[in-house]
Design an enzyme around this catalytic site. Structure first.
Site, PDB file in Angstrom:
ATOM      1  N   SER A 123       0.793  -1.284   0.085  1.00  0.00           N
ATOM      2  CA  SER A 123       0.042  -0.122  -0.083  1.00  0.00           C
ATOM      3  C   SER A 123       1.022   1.211   0.026  1.00  0.00           C
ATOM      4  O   SER A 123       2.116   1.228   0.518  1.00  0.00           O
ATOM      5  CB  SER A 123      -0.947  -0.156   1.276  1.00  0.00           C
ATOM      6  OG  SER A 123      -1.372   1.154   1.539  1.00  0.00           O
ATOM      7  N   TYR A 147      -2.013  -0.930  10.961  1.00  0.00           N
ATOM      8  CA  TYR A 147      -2.209  -1.631   9.715  1.00  0.00           C
ATOM      9  C   TYR A 147      -0.959  -1.224   8.821  1.00  0.00           C
ATOM     10  O   TYR A 147      -0.467  -1.977   8.049  1.00  0.00           O
ATOM     11  CB  TYR A 147      -3.423  -0.894   9.188  1.00  0.00           C
ATOM     12  CG  TYR A 147      -3.444  -1.317   7.570  1.00  0.00           C
ATOM     13  CD1 TYR A 147      -3.946  -2.501   7.085  1.00  0.00           C
ATOM     14  CD2 TYR A 147      -3.595  -0.219   6.600  1.00  0.00           C
ATOM     15  CE1 TYR A 147      -3.932  -2.785   5.595  1.00  0.00           C
ATOM     16  CE2 TYR A 147      -3.485  -0.389   5.202  1.00  0.00           C
ATOM     17  CZ  TYR A 147      -3.872  -1.492   4.900  1.00  0.00           C
ATOM     18  OH  TYR A 147      -3.827  -1.879   3.486  1.00  0.00           O
ATOM     19  N   LYS A 151       1.984  -3.831   6.810  1.00  0.00           N
ATOM     20  CA  LYS A 151       2.342  -3.869   5.438  1.00  0.00           C
ATOM     21  C   LYS A 151       3.841  -3.681   5.317  1.00  0.00           C
ATOM     22  O   LYS A 151       4.563  -4.401   4.711  1.00  0.00           O
ATOM     23  CB  LYS A 151       1.540  -2.744   4.552  1.00  0.00           C
ATOM     24  CG  LYS A 151       0.183  -3.148   4.377  1.00  0.00           C
ATOM     25  CD  LYS A 151      -0.219  -4.196   3.541  1.00  0.00           C
ATOM     26  CE  LYS A 151      -1.404  -4.519   3.552  1.00  0.00           C
ATOM     27  NZ  LYS A 151      -1.946  -5.816   2.995  1.00  0.00           N
TER      28      LYS A 151
HETATM   29  P1  NAD Z   1     -10.990  -7.063   1.313  1.00  0.00           P
HETATM   30  O1  NAD Z   1     -11.488  -7.229   2.784  1.00  0.00           O
HETATM   31  O2  NAD Z   1     -12.365  -6.863   0.485  1.00  0.00           O
HETATM   32  O3  NAD Z   1     -10.539  -8.425   0.826  1.00  0.00           O
HETATM   33  C1  NAD Z   1      -9.456  -9.125   1.680  1.00  0.00           C
HETATM   34  C2  NAD Z   1     -10.062 -10.742   1.595  1.00  0.00           C
HETATM   35  O4  NAD Z   1      -9.391 -11.723   2.497  1.00  0.00           O
HETATM   36  C3  NAD Z   1     -11.324 -11.051   2.169  1.00  0.00           C
HETATM   37  O5  NAD Z   1     -12.222 -11.775   1.294  1.00  0.00           O
HETATM   38  C4  NAD Z   1     -11.239 -11.571   3.550  1.00  0.00           C
HETATM   39  O6  NAD Z   1     -12.148 -12.586   3.769  1.00  0.00           O
HETATM   40  C5  NAD Z   1      -9.874 -12.225   3.309  1.00  0.00           C
HETATM   41  N1  NAD Z   1      -9.274 -12.618   4.565  1.00  0.00           N
HETATM   42  C6  NAD Z   1      -8.764 -11.602   5.520  1.00  0.00           C
HETATM   43  N2  NAD Z   1      -8.013 -12.299   6.264  1.00  0.00           N
HETATM   44  C7  NAD Z   1      -7.904 -13.701   5.816  1.00  0.00           C
HETATM   45  C8  NAD Z   1      -7.060 -14.709   6.503  1.00  0.00           C
HETATM   46  N3  NAD Z   1      -6.590 -14.665   7.632  1.00  0.00           N
HETATM   47  N4  NAD Z   1      -7.281 -15.901   5.823  1.00  0.00           N
HETATM   48  C9  NAD Z   1      -7.972 -16.007   4.695  1.00  0.00           C
HETATM   49  N5  NAD Z   1      -8.514 -15.118   4.050  1.00  0.00           N
HETATM   50  C10 NAD Z   1      -8.622 -13.940   4.678  1.00  0.00           C
HETATM   51  O7  NAD Z   1      -9.932  -6.272   0.824  1.00  0.00           O
HETATM   52  P2  NAD Z   1      -9.370  -5.434  -0.388  1.00  0.00           P
HETATM   53  O8  NAD Z   1      -9.682  -4.118  -0.602  1.00  0.00           O
HETATM   54  O9  NAD Z   1      -9.697  -6.517  -1.621  1.00  0.00           O
HETATM   55  O10 NAD Z   1      -7.760  -5.526  -0.057  1.00  0.00           O
HETATM   56  C11 NAD Z   1      -7.071  -6.565  -0.636  1.00  0.00           C
HETATM   57  C12 NAD Z   1      -5.788  -6.494  -0.104  1.00  0.00           C
HETATM   58  O11 NAD Z   1      -5.138  -5.355  -0.788  1.00  0.00           O
HETATM   59  C13 NAD Z   1      -5.392  -6.340   1.512  1.00  0.00           C
HETATM   60  O12 NAD Z   1      -4.299  -7.071   1.708  1.00  0.00           O
HETATM   61  C14 NAD Z   1      -5.256  -4.693   1.580  1.00  0.00           C
HETATM   62  O13 NAD Z   1      -4.793  -4.600   2.844  1.00  0.00           O
HETATM   63  C15 NAD Z   1      -4.634  -4.318   0.466  1.00  0.00           C
HETATM   64  N6  NAD Z   1      -5.023  -2.892   0.043  1.00  0.00           N
HETATM   65  C16 NAD Z   1      -6.136  -2.442   0.167  1.00  0.00           C
HETATM   66  C17 NAD Z   1      -6.537  -1.176  -0.185  1.00  0.00           C
HETATM   67  C18 NAD Z   1      -7.592  -0.724  -0.161  1.00  0.00           C
HETATM   68  O14 NAD Z   1      -7.894   0.827   0.024  1.00  0.00           O
HETATM   69  N7  NAD Z   1      -8.713  -1.312  -0.751  1.00  0.00           N
HETATM   70  C19 NAD Z   1      -5.470  -0.355  -0.328  1.00  0.00           C
HETATM   71  C20 NAD Z   1      -3.976  -0.734  -0.392  1.00  0.00           C
HETATM   72  C21 NAD Z   1      -3.744  -2.091   0.038  1.00  0.00           C
HETATM   73  N1  UFG Z   2     -12.233  11.411   3.719  1.00  0.00           N
HETATM   74  C1  UFG Z   2     -13.280  12.448   4.115  1.00  0.00           C
HETATM   75  N2  UFG Z   2     -14.538  11.742   4.494  1.00  0.00           N
HETATM   76  C2  UFG Z   2     -14.886  10.527   4.647  1.00  0.00           C
HETATM   77  C3  UFG Z   2     -13.788   9.719   4.181  1.00  0.00           C
HETATM   78  C4  UFG Z   2     -12.588  10.182   3.791  1.00  0.00           C
HETATM   79  O1  UFG Z   2     -13.002  13.432   3.732  1.00  0.00           O
HETATM   80  O2  UFG Z   2     -15.737  10.214   5.225  1.00  0.00           O
HETATM   81  C5  UFG Z   2     -11.110  12.041   2.909  1.00  0.00           C
HETATM   82  C6  UFG Z   2      -9.950  11.785   3.705  1.00  0.00           C
HETATM   83  O3  UFG Z   2      -9.581  12.940   4.747  1.00  0.00           O
HETATM   84  C7  UFG Z   2      -8.967  11.579   2.884  1.00  0.00           C
HETATM   85  C8  UFG Z   2      -9.510  11.062   1.506  1.00  0.00           C
HETATM   86  O4  UFG Z   2     -10.865  11.226   1.580  1.00  0.00           O
HETATM   87  O5  UFG Z   2      -8.426  13.074   2.514  1.00  0.00           O
HETATM   88  C9  UFG Z   2      -9.469   9.652   1.078  1.00  0.00           C
HETATM   89  O6  UFG Z   2      -9.675   8.988   2.324  1.00  0.00           O
HETATM   90  P1  UFG Z   2      -9.549   7.376   2.542  1.00  0.00           P
HETATM   91  O7  UFG Z   2     -10.202   6.902   3.697  1.00  0.00           O
HETATM   92  O8  UFG Z   2     -10.617   6.866   1.540  1.00  0.00           O
HETATM   93  O9  UFG Z   2      -8.258   6.819   1.818  1.00  0.00           O
HETATM   94  P2  UFG Z   2      -6.797   7.063   2.556  1.00  0.00           P
HETATM   95  O10 UFG Z   2      -5.953   7.820   1.728  1.00  0.00           O
HETATM   96  O11 UFG Z   2      -6.970   7.784   4.078  1.00  0.00           O
HETATM   97  O12 UFG Z   2      -6.135   5.543   3.067  1.00  0.00           O
HETATM   98  C10 UFG Z   2      -6.422   4.526   2.040  1.00  0.00           C
HETATM   99  C11 UFG Z   2      -6.593   3.396   2.544  1.00  0.00           C
HETATM  100  C12 UFG Z   2      -5.679   2.906   3.454  1.00  0.00           C
HETATM  101  C13 UFG Z   2      -4.210   2.922   2.984  1.00  0.00           C
HETATM  102  C14 UFG Z   2      -4.175   4.224   2.013  1.00  0.00           C
HETATM  103  C15 UFG Z   2      -2.933   4.544   1.268  1.00  0.00           C
HETATM  104  O13 UFG Z   2      -7.950   3.342   3.541  1.00  0.00           O
HETATM  105  O14 UFG Z   2      -5.688   1.381   3.814  1.00  0.00           O
HETATM  106  O15 UFG Z   2      -5.368   4.708   1.183  1.00  0.00           O
HETATM  107  O16 UFG Z   2      -3.017   3.345   0.111  1.00  0.00           O
HETATM  108  F1  UFG Z   2      -3.459   2.587   3.527  1.00  0.00           F
END
Ligand code: NAD
Ligand code: UFG
Length: 334
Positions: A123, A147, A151
């Site tokens: 991330s 979190y 990572k």
């Molecule tokens: P998500 O929660 O939709 O998907 C994660 C999946 O992993 C789920 O289906 C959950 O049931 C499964 N899971 C969690 N723990 C597990 C375990 N111990 N064993 C088996 N399965 C397990 O999340 P996502 O948005 O699809 O994110 C996928 C990956 O990308 C995550 O590792 C997350 O940290 C990373 N990521 C997400 C974002 C974002 O904003 N969505 C940003 C950066 C990184």
């Molecule tokens: N924001 C609002 N109101 C809300 C939610 C968010 O104003 O209700 C703003 C936040 O302050 C930020 C922007 O919208 O300025 C984006 O916020 P998000 O929560 O959507 O995303 P972040 O950038 O804070 O974080 C996301 C993921 C993290 C990840 C990060 C970098 O949630 O897990 O991107 O990849 F680590």
């Protein structure tokens, strides 16, 4: 065959569609802690084939061994993990157990079975509060919450693993802000409870599930004072995983790669783009800053183009239109 941990989740489900379209054979491994089987049924409809699934937990080596006993796994795309920043502050051990220990167990089982090829969901959070933007892969790494640290720790563990045995092929994809949904409107992001992230919150406000959006701060050092992020369409993100697998055997070092568009949009830009795409009003109020948030975060994505031949192709308009199609067709998620 590709093992996709967390393949039932938001990014995993979209990636499964593209992997199958690219003729990869896949098996999903998920414990459904943050997803449901319905997402897999819907993917099966989209690709018109059954998808292999093993239910289990990545922290349980016996569960994982069942997959390696039943399938010849060549590589792993590792999405499984917990991702709620706020919850990670309340329950850090849960995050270190699931994300760090889970990955350790996964790598151990991979090694025992002679599978040494992994694409990991990292991330942009590993850059902490960057000194400047756009962000390059060689910027200093840090974390501001458990979190993010989970990572960062996993990245370090995978780098150590490579140093110990350079037969490993390791790609760390550092995602910026994934949004959007498959253009069919049948799969998308389905957060539990009140969404923490901006895009699902906007979408639920537009569909009438939430009264108004709280904009967390309008006094940042950005063009309109609201936070700026690099929103990336989940289908572009999925495509980056396919390209990572296509290229993984050609790499002879651990690859850390930014996956973003290179464009920064503010919270108010996103509200406006969503209103235009949905033809709905998104009422908002200005609220105080959210603890831990940074002003601006966007990628320099040129390395991804150089080493993967990948670049984002979806516009902010498409991100909003596709989110809206998913949200309005499925107001209560799966
Ligand atoms: P998500 O929660 O939709 O998907 C994660 C999946 O992993 C789920 O289906 C959950 O049931 C499964 N899971 C969690 N723990 C597990 C375990 N111990 N064993 C088996 N399965 C397990 O999340 P996502 O948005 O699809 O994110 C996928 C990956 O990308 C995550 O590792 C997350 O940290 C990373 N990521 C997400 C974002 C974002 O904003 N969505 C940003 C950066 C990184
Ligand atoms: N924001 C609002 N109101 C809300 C939610 C968010 O104003 O209700 C703003 C936040 O302050 C930020 C922007 O919208 O300025 C984006 O916020 P998000 O929560 O959507 O995303 P972040 O950038 O804070 O974080 C996301 C993921 C993290 C990840 C990060 C970098 O949630 O897990 O991107 O990849 F680590």
């Amino acid at each position: 065959m590709v093992l996709v941990t967390g393949g039932a989740g938001y990014i995993g489900s979209h990636t499964i569609v593209l992997l199958i379209e690219a003729c990869y054979e896949v098996v999903i491994f998920d414990n459904f802690s943050n997803s449901s089987r319905e997402s897999i049924y819907r993917v099966e409809k989209l690709v018109n084939q059954k998808i292999d699934l093993v239910e289990g937990d990545i922290r349980n080596g016996d569960d994982l061994q069942k997959v390696f006993d039943s399938y010849k796994i060549d590589s792993v795309i590792h999405f499984a993990g917990l991702k709620a920043v706020g919850e990670s502050v309340e329950k850090p051990l849960k995050y270190y157990d699931n994300n760090v220990n889970g990955t350790r167990v996964l790598c151990e089982v991979m090694r025992e079975n002679g599978c040494k090829s992994i694409v990991f969901s990292s991330s942009a959070t590993v850059y902490g509060d960057p000194h400047t933007v756009p962000i390059l892969e060689n910027f200093p790494l840090s974390a501001t919450n458990p979190y993010g640290r989970s990572k960062l720790f996993v990245e370090e563990i995978l780098r150590d693993l490579y140093l110990s045995d350079n037969e490993w092929k390791i790609v760390l994809l550092r995602y910026f802000n994934p949004v959007g949904a498959h253009e069919s409107g049948t799969i998308g992001e389905d957060p539990n409870g009140i969404p923490n992230n901006l895009m699902p919150f906007i979408a639920q406000t537009a569909v009438g599930k939430r009264e108004s959006l709280s904009v967390f701060g309008d006094d940042y050092d950005t063009p309109d004072g609201t936070g700026v992020r690099d929103y990336i369409h989940v289908v572009d993100l999925a495509d980056a995983h396919v390209k990572a697998l296509d290229n993984i055997n050609s790499f002879d070092e651990v690859m850390s790669i930014n996956i973003g568009t290179g464009n920064g949009y503010s919270v108010l830009d996103m509200v406006k783009a969503f209103e235009e795409a949905s033809l709905k009003k998104v009422p908002y109020v200005i609220a105080k800053r959210r603890a831990g948030d940074i002003a601006s975060c966007y990628a320099n994505p040129s390395y991804a183009k150089e080493v993967l031949g990948w670049e984002a192709t979806h516009s902010i308009k498409e991100m909003c239109e596709d989110t809206w199609r998913w949200q309005s067709n499925n107001p209560n998620g799966y």
